[in-house]
Design a protein around this motif. Structure first.
Motif: not given
Length: 103
Positions: A45-61
């Protein structure tokens, strides 16, 4: 079923990091703070930590089919815990890589 280790072939991702990144950013607009290819629960899987205005989302693809397999919002505490764990693992690797100096 054959395990990948038994076949002697290393499993290769079917989609690129860029394709997976586009999929993750389609879920959450933001800045990617961390991106990695890893094996989790027996699949790549690819794992991404994405900084957004409401916090960090970890999205795994899924690296084989490009589908999002996990999408979680990390709290600041989760993020700190993960960073500490990664530091500990790096430190552990450094210890095993360098021979002990004679006293």
């Amino acid at each position: 079923a054959l395990s990948f280790a038994a076949t002697g072939k290393k499993e290769q991702p079917k989609i690129t990091m860029e394709q997976a990144k586009a999929t993750a950013l389609a879920r959450h607009q933001g800045t990617i703070k961390d991106a990695e290819l890893e094996r989790e629960h027996g699949r790549l899987i690819y794992s991404f930590d994405i900084q957004t205005p409401d916090g960090i989302h970890e999205v795994q693809v899924d690296a084989m089919n490009g589908k999002v397999v996990e999408d979680t919002k990390e709290s600041a505490a989760d993020e700190a815990k993960e960073a500490a764990k990664e530091q500990k693992e790096k430190h552990k690797q450094n210890k095993t890589d360098t021979p002990a100096s004679p006293k």
